[in-house]
Write a protein that holds these residues in place. Structure first.
Motif, mmCIF file in Angstrom:
data_model
loop_
_atom_site.group_PDB
_atom_site.id
_atom_site.type_symbol
_atom_site.label_atom_id
_atom_site.label_comp_id
_atom_site.label_asym_id
_atom_site.label_seq_id
_atom_site.Cartn_x
_atom_site.Cartn_y
_atom_site.Cartn_z
ATOM 1 N N TYR A 134 -9.878 19.700 -27.989
ATOM 2 C CA TYR A 134 -8.958 18.573 -28.089
ATOM 3 C C TYR A 134 -9.199 17.644 -26.901
ATOM 4 N N GLN A 136 -9.109 13.152 -25.415
ATOM 5 C CA GLN A 136 -8.942 11.712 -25.570
ATOM 6 C C GLN A 136 -10.075 11.027 -24.802
ATOM 7 N N GLY A 256 -6.542 7.483 -27.748
ATOM 8 C CA GLY A 256 -5.550 8.269 -27.035
ATOM 9 C C GLY A 256 -4.700 7.364 -26.173
ATOM 10 N N TYR A 267 -0.750 20.685 -25.364
ATOM 11 C CA TYR A 267 -1.720 19.582 -25.332
ATOM 12 C C TYR A 267 -2.145 19.180 -26.744
ATOM 13 N N VAL A 273 -4.255 12.626 -29.979
ATOM 14 C CA VAL A 273 -5.275 13.570 -29.501
ATOM 15 C C VAL A 273 -6.309 13.769 -30.607
#
Length: 291
Positions: A134, A136, A256, A267, A273
């Motif tokens: 995950y 950005q 993001g 998160y 994301v």
């Protein structure tokens, strides 16, 4: 420093942060030259977060990590893997140190391609690990106001590829947003949004999300074009240092953004994301066009 050059533009890129450092057309510099009196960067790449996580902490499966604003890639040395007169490519790979701050292995490649009066900025993120990743990623290029005079009020204009129904969100506290309150961005009938030395003093950052726009252009005070950014990023930030009467403006395509104020969830569940499965690659490009 690597130089890209053609008959129109000369562009320079640093290995540190794989950061764009100069865009010149003849003797005119378009990119902010990182005077620390205002802001000591040119065009940092934001990875693996954009903006701030709440209280500079985030959680993954119950484990807590600390991460400063905009992540760590902008402060690391990349390796140049390709270089020519019209294109350069850099690579950054996860290390033992990055895994202490961000628990997923990654490969980040950033390339710059020069063609005519345009520069393509290319991002590629790969997941070499065995679990979903995950992340950005975002841009933060700062452009000189073309007619900057600290004694005057006017700074120029912005134009978007859409002029009606635009709504933005704003920073609430500690670098994080109030995502529920939407503020109309009222564009005059001529399509040009005025910029003044006070524009960012109260609002800090204009944030447009949900893919509302696909381009933003900066115009001179006489309403002639200066430069334009085109992108497919779902979130765009527009910023200049509040209260500093700064000589530049940042036009920032993002995949993001910062946390909602008070967010303490996982998160993976943060707003905006991106998910990469093992072995997958994310690719994106935005283009800077010099008038």
């Amino acid at each position: 420093m690597h130089t890209l050059k053609n008959e129109i533009l000369t562009v320079q890129v640093k290995e540190h942060g794989a950061e764009l450092a100069s865009i010149r057309k003849g003797s005119v510099e378009y990119l902010w030259q990182a005077d620390p009196m205002f802001w000591g960067r040119h065009s940092p790449v934001l990875f693996p977060i954009v903006g701030s996580v709440w209280e500079k902490r985030y959680r993954v499966d119950g484990r807590e990590f600390e991460l400063g604003q905009h992540g760590f890639a902008r402060d690391m040395d990349f390796t140049m893997v390709e270089g020519s007169e019209d294109e350069v490519r850099y690579r950054l790979e996860s290390t033992e140190d990055t895994l202490k701050k961000y628990p997923w292995p990654f490969v980040l490649e950033i390339a710059y391609r020069l063609h005519g009066n345009m520069i393509d900025v290319i991002w590629e993120v790969s997941n070499p690990g065995n679990e979903d990743m995950y992340f950005q990623i975002g841009a933060h290029p700062a452009f000189n106001y073309p007619d900057y005079d600290p004694q005057t009020v006017e700074r120029g204009f912005l134009s978007f590829d859409r002029s009606e129904g635009l709504e933005c969100i704003r920073i609430k506290e500690k670098g994080c947003v109030d995502a529920e309150t939407l503020y109309p961005l009222d564009i005059p009938a001529d399509g040009l949004l005025p910029l003044t030395r006070e524009t960012f003093d109260k609002i800090d950052t204009i944030m447009l999300q949900d893919g509302q726009i696909g381009s933003v252009a900066l115009y001179r005070t006489d309403r002639t074009p200066w430069l334009k950014l085109s992108f497919e990023a779902p979130v765009v930030g527009i910023w200049s240092p509040p209260g500093k009467n700064a000589p530049f403006i940042c036009l920032e395509p993002w995949y993001g953004r910062c946390d909602r104020a008070g967010y303490e969830g996982d998160y993976r569940d943060r707003d905006w994301v991106n998910l990469l499965a093992p072995g997958e690659r994310f690719s994106s490009v935005y283009t800077i066009e010099i008038a």
